[in-house]
Design an enzyme around this catalytic site. Sequence first.
Site, PDB file in Angstrom:
ATOM      1  N   GLU A 193       1.441 -15.216  41.354  1.00  0.00           N
ATOM      2  CA  GLU A 193       0.878 -16.568  41.297  1.00  0.00           C
ATOM      3  C   GLU A 193       0.427 -16.923  42.707  1.00  0.00           C
ATOM      4  OE1 GLU A 193       2.531 -21.040  41.490  1.00  0.00           O
ATOM      5  OE2 GLU A 193       3.553 -19.762  40.038  1.00  0.00           O
ATOM      6  N   ARG A 198      -2.867 -23.782  47.913  1.00  0.00           N
ATOM      7  CA  ARG A 198      -2.365 -24.638  48.993  1.00  0.00           C
ATOM      8  C   ARG A 198      -3.061 -24.363  50.317  1.00  0.00           C
ATOM      9  NH1 ARG A 198       4.213 -24.374  47.942  1.00  0.00           N
ATOM     10  NH2 ARG A 198       4.120 -24.625  45.662  1.00  0.00           N
ATOM     11  N   LYS A 250       6.489 -24.174  32.771  1.00  0.00           N
ATOM     12  CA  LYS A 250       7.076 -23.972  34.096  1.00  0.00           C
ATOM     13  C   LYS A 250       8.185 -25.005  34.279  1.00  0.00           C
ATOM     14  CE  LYS A 250       5.768 -24.295  39.001  1.00  0.00           C
ATOM     15  NZ  LYS A 250       4.624 -24.299  39.937  1.00  0.00           N
TER      16      LYS A 250
END
Length: 224
Positions: A45, A49, A133
Amino acid sequence: MNIFAPALEKKIAASGNIAVVVIDDAAKALPLAEALLAGGVDVMELTLRTPVALDAIRAIAGRVKGMLVGAGTVLTQTQLRQVSDAGAAFAVAPGFNPRVVAAAKEMGFSFAPGVMTPSEIEGALEAGCRLLKYFPAGVVGGLKGIKNIAAPYAHLGIRFIPLGGLTPETSAEYFGSPLIAACGGSWIAPAKLIAAGDWSAIRENAAKATAIAKAARALTQKTS
């Protein structure tokens, strides 16, 4: 109905580990993916950011055979389309945004929203999400928290990917539960190792994560 493609969910569950990474230099994307794969972790993943995140996804997608690359921290519909265009196979988010989930459903793009409350789980279920998640797992009860919050919904076939605060020591416990599809670990390829280009250390961490998952699941099968 599940907006997350069953084949992708199966591959993620088979891997057991998702390497959660933050990358500042797109040139490091390929050797990073190769190091993870060499250690047995074939799902990653790549979080949105940093300014180079999309470039890093493009560098890996379709170029590292056997690696399934997804995008994390996908917060908007625009980002969802961007990661899809970049070649990401799936996306996840830290929270539940109905508009982003609806966009993923419309696109036919595999997406797992983040949840930590019953209301968020119910919203996700209504939107067609069965793979969720659980974030931040380390500070909202860990596996015990997942079991408690999932109890009223377990019969609906939901599964979780816990992320946030997982360590090699705590991962094994998660793998022993049928509620867990896979564990997300930022410890596998931390930013300092990526920045240093220490691919051997990342490969060793990936191998450790792989061994933990296999051992925990084998033990569960023997005792079930």
